[in-house]
Design a protein around this motif. Structure first.
Motif, PDB file in Angstrom:
ATOM      1  N   TYR A 146     -19.534  -9.705  45.017  1.00 50.01           N
ATOM      2  CA  TYR A 146     -18.775  -9.326  43.878  1.00 50.01           C
ATOM      3  C   TYR A 146     -17.692 -10.062  43.494  1.00 50.01           C
ATOM      4  N   THR A 147     -18.324 -11.047  42.809  1.00 47.19           N
ATOM      5  CA  THR A 147     -18.142 -12.015  42.711  1.00 47.19           C
ATOM      6  C   THR A 147     -16.749 -12.408  41.820  1.00 47.19           C
ATOM      7  N   ASN A 148     -16.195 -13.542  41.511  1.00 51.85           N
ATOM      8  CA  ASN A 148     -15.161 -14.013  41.135  1.00 51.85           C
ATOM      9  C   ASN A 148     -14.925 -13.704  40.359  1.00 51.85           C
ATOM     10  N   GLN A 149     -15.933 -13.616  38.979  1.00 52.58           N
ATOM     11  CA  GLN A 149     -15.955 -13.369  37.578  1.00 52.58           C
ATOM     12  C   GLN A 149     -16.313 -11.482  37.187  1.00 52.58           C
ATOM     13  N   GLU A 150     -16.366 -10.760  38.491  1.00 51.81           N
ATOM     14  CA  GLU A 150     -16.652  -9.521  38.066  1.00 51.81           C
ATOM     15  C   GLU A 150     -15.276  -9.855  38.159  1.00 51.81           C
ATOM     16  N   ALA A 151     -15.186  -9.352  39.323  1.00 45.76           N
ATOM     17  CA  ALA A 151     -13.371  -8.858  39.852  1.00 45.76           C
ATOM     18  C   ALA A 151     -12.325  -9.070  38.994  1.00 45.76           C
TER      19      ALA A 151
ATOM     20  N   PHE B 256     -16.031 -17.724  46.950  1.00 48.29           N
ATOM     21  CA  PHE B 256     -15.054 -18.428  46.393  1.00 48.29           C
ATOM     22  C   PHE B 256     -16.461 -19.164  45.258  1.00 48.29           C
ATOM     23  N   ASN B 257     -16.208 -19.648  44.116  1.00 41.32           N
ATOM     24  CA  ASN B 257     -16.580 -20.514  43.227  1.00 41.32           C
ATOM     25  C   ASN B 257     -17.742 -19.441  42.880  1.00 41.32           C
TER      26      ASN B 257
ATOM     27  N   THR C 248     -10.586 -28.607  47.828  1.00 38.59           N
ATOM     28  CA  THR C 248     -11.509 -26.965  46.852  1.00 38.59           C
ATOM     29  C   THR C 248     -11.437 -27.502  45.712  1.00 38.59           C
ATOM     30  N   ARG C 249     -10.484 -27.575  45.016  1.00 36.81           N
ATOM     31  CA  ARG C 249     -10.544 -28.303  43.703  1.00 36.81           C
ATOM     32  C   ARG C 249     -11.008 -27.029  43.229  1.00 36.81           C
ATOM     33  N   GLU C 250     -10.684 -26.353  43.242  1.00 31.90           N
ATOM     34  CA  GLU C 250     -10.620 -24.478  42.378  1.00 31.90           C
ATOM     35  C   GLU C 250     -10.257 -24.236  41.290  1.00 31.90           C
ATOM     36  N   THR C 251     -11.064 -25.122  39.442  1.00 28.88           N
ATOM     37  CA  THR C 251     -10.431 -24.340  38.823  1.00 28.88           C
ATOM     38  C   THR C 251      -9.156 -22.951  38.790  1.00 28.88           C
ATOM     39  N   ARG C 252      -8.310 -22.800  37.934  1.00 25.88           N
ATOM     40  CA  ARG C 252      -7.448 -21.248  38.103  1.00 25.88           C
ATOM     41  C   ARG C 252      -8.433 -20.193  36.819  1.00 25.88           C
ATOM     42  N   PRO C 253      -8.381 -19.289  36.718  1.00 30.42           N
ATOM     43  CA  PRO C 253      -8.421 -18.236  35.217  1.00 30.42           C
ATOM     44  C   PRO C 253      -8.758 -19.111  34.569  1.00 30.42           C
ATOM     45  N   ASP C 254      -7.100 -19.328  33.994  1.00 28.06           N
ATOM     46  CA  ASP C 254      -6.700 -19.659  32.751  1.00 28.06           C
ATOM     47  C   ASP C 254      -7.234 -21.084  32.903  1.00 28.06           C
ATOM     48  N   GLY C 255      -7.676 -22.135  33.531  1.00 26.09           N
ATOM     49  CA  GLY C 255      -7.524 -23.501  33.195  1.00 26.09           C
ATOM     50  C   GLY C 255      -6.603 -23.864  33.505  1.00 26.09           C
ATOM     51  N   SER C 256      -5.204 -23.348  34.075  1.00 23.23           N
ATOM     52  CA  SER C 256      -3.967 -24.248  34.001  1.00 23.23           C
ATOM     53  C   SER C 256      -4.143 -25.551  34.979  1.00 23.23           C
ATOM     54  N   ASP C 257      -5.201 -25.605  36.028  1.00 22.81           N
ATOM     55  CA  ASP C 257      -5.188 -27.054  36.538  1.00 22.81           C
ATOM     56  C   ASP C 257      -6.030 -26.380  38.127  1.00 22.81           C
ATOM     57  N   ASN C 258      -6.872 -27.546  38.743  1.00 17.49           N
ATOM     58  CA  ASN C 258      -7.722 -27.277  39.728  1.00 17.49           C
ATOM     59  C   ASN C 258      -7.109 -26.732  40.898  1.00 17.49           C
ATOM     60  N   LEU C 259      -6.375 -26.259  41.317  1.00 14.39           N
ATOM     61  CA  LEU C 259      -5.785 -25.982  42.542  1.00 14.39           C
ATOM     62  C   LEU C 259      -5.431 -23.884  42.919  1.00 14.39           C
ATOM     63  N   SER C 260      -6.495 -23.637  42.692  1.00 10.52           N
ATOM     64  CA  SER C 260      -6.756 -21.982  42.816  1.00 10.52           C
ATOM     65  C   SER C 260      -7.028 -21.496  44.040  1.00 10.52           C
ATOM     66  N   PHE C 261      -7.506 -22.413  44.884  1.00  8.40           N
ATOM     67  CA  PHE C 261      -7.779 -21.758  45.765  1.00  8.40           C
ATOM     68  C   PHE C 261      -7.402 -22.623  47.105  1.00  8.40           C
ATOM     69  N   PRO C 262      -6.483 -21.875  48.386  1.00  7.02           N
ATOM     70  CA  PRO C 262      -6.225 -20.477  47.749  1.00  7.02           C
ATOM     71  C   PRO C 262      -4.692 -19.859  47.660  1.00  7.02           C
ATOM     72  N   SER C 263      -4.263 -18.477  47.036  1.00  2.22           N
ATOM     73  CA  SER C 263      -3.023 -18.483  46.447  1.00  2.22           C
ATOM     74  C   SER C 263      -1.758 -18.863  47.514  1.00  2.22           C
ATOM     75  N   GLY C 264      -0.781 -19.796  47.092  1.00  2.00           N
ATOM     76  CA  GLY C 264      -0.005 -20.038  47.507  1.00  2.00           C
ATOM     77  C   GLY C 264       1.257 -18.685  47.643  1.00  2.00           C
ATOM     78  N   HIS C 265       1.097 -18.232  46.336  1.00  2.22           N
ATOM     79  CA  HIS C 265       2.195 -16.958  46.213  1.00  2.22           C
ATOM     80  C   HIS C 265       1.811 -16.253  47.199  1.00  2.22           C
ATOM     81  N   THR C 266       0.472 -15.782  47.210  1.00  2.00           N
ATOM     82  CA  THR C 266      -0.119 -14.649  48.349  1.00  2.00           C
ATOM     83  C   THR C 266       0.027 -15.243  49.794  1.00  2.00           C
ATOM     84  N   ALA C 267       0.066 -16.217  49.562  1.00  2.00           N
ATOM     85  CA  ALA C 267      -0.394 -16.933  51.206  1.00  2.00           C
ATOM     86  C   ALA C 267       1.657 -16.836  52.011  1.00  2.00           C
TER      87      ALA C 267
END
Length: 266
Positions: free
Chosen positions: A81-86, A75-76, A152-171
């Motif tokens: 193997y970081t999120n940015q590298e992936a 996270f963050n 957690t308030r993590e920003t999404r990769p596209d910057g659309s909002d800060n509700l990235s973690f965790p993925s609700g679609h995947t869950a």
């Protein structure tokens, strides 16, 4: 003379018979065991208690715990193997690819569940109990995901909002896949494999569409699987099923004197 001899022999025989009877060994009477007679009436061997690490709760939570733990570890920007590298590696392969298929595929495992049931494949539970498990699991998943997103308030990769973690679609996708796997695993493992393949494609598309980091989808899978497992573990009441009685016992109303109804066994 003969009569006296006959009387003497008869008297000796009677005396010998009375002596034998009186001197016979009398075995002590063992009292009936009324203290433990209801503990195991069927004679079934007592079940040996399993170690705690073989319990249902441990088996149900170990895989989700690993997934959620890895998501928290990366996270963050953390981890080996970081999120940015992936994210960089993913968009090297799919630089411009975008799709909305992931918005529809999240419910595809439920469509598989219905199609397989309509095809006549018997599931572990009936439709009423499957529906109750689904409702309970969905409530657990939505509550936990919404809570963690807002903490957690993590920003999404596209910057659309800060509700990235965790993925609700995947869950959502992995929850539905877990339901399919649990209901039909005794029939064929391929039903679960198909459902989990769909769920994994949802996770991949969320990263390709720049909606989530790797930590988001891995943790989301863990939350989905955990929610389904908790839904089954807490589902004790089997609605719509007839109660079963021990072998040789039945229940029917019987009219008795001075009583309105009674139960008999037979």
């Amino acid at each position: 003379m003969k009569s006296r001899l006959y009387q003497g022999v008869l008297g000796a025989a009677i005396w010998a018979n009375s002596f034998t009877t009186s001197s016979a060994q009398v075995l002590p009477t063992v009292p009936a065991d009324t203290t433990h007679k209801f503990e195991n009436p069927s004679g079934v061997p007592t079940v040996v208690k399993q170690p705690w690490y073989k319990g249902k709760l441990v088996k149900a939570t170990v895989v989700p715990a690993v997934l959620i733990g890895y998501g928290a570890y990366t996270f963050n920007g953390g981890g080996f193997y970081t999120n940015q590298e992936a994210n960089r590696d993913i968009h090297k392969v799919f630089p411009t690819f975008r799709t909305r298929a992931d918005d529809f595929l999240i419910l595809a495992p439920y469509l598989e569940l219905g199609a397989v049931a309509l095809a006549g494949v018997e599931s572990r539970n009936d439709r009423i109990n499957i529906g109750l498990v689904v409702l309970k699991s969905e409530a657990i998943m939505l509550t936990s995901v919404f809570l963690v997103k807002n903490l957690t308030r993590e920003t999404r990769p596209d910057g659309s909002d800060n509700l990235s973690f965790p993925s609700g679609h995947t869950a959502q996708a992995f929850l539905a896949a877990s339901i399919v796997h649990n209901e039909f695993r005794d029939r064929s493992q391929w039903y679960g494999i198909g459902a989990y393949t769909i769920a994994t494609s949802v996770a991949a598309l969320r990263m390709i569409n720049s909606k989530h980091w790797q930590s988001d989808v891995v943790a989301g899978a863990g939350f989905g699987i955990l929610s389904a497992h908790l839904g089954y573990l807490t589902h004790r009441n089997r609605w719509g099923r007839k109660p079963t009685l021990p072998t040789g016992m039945n229940f029917r109303p019987t009219w008795l004197p001075n009583y309105s109804m009674g139960a008999t066994t037979g």
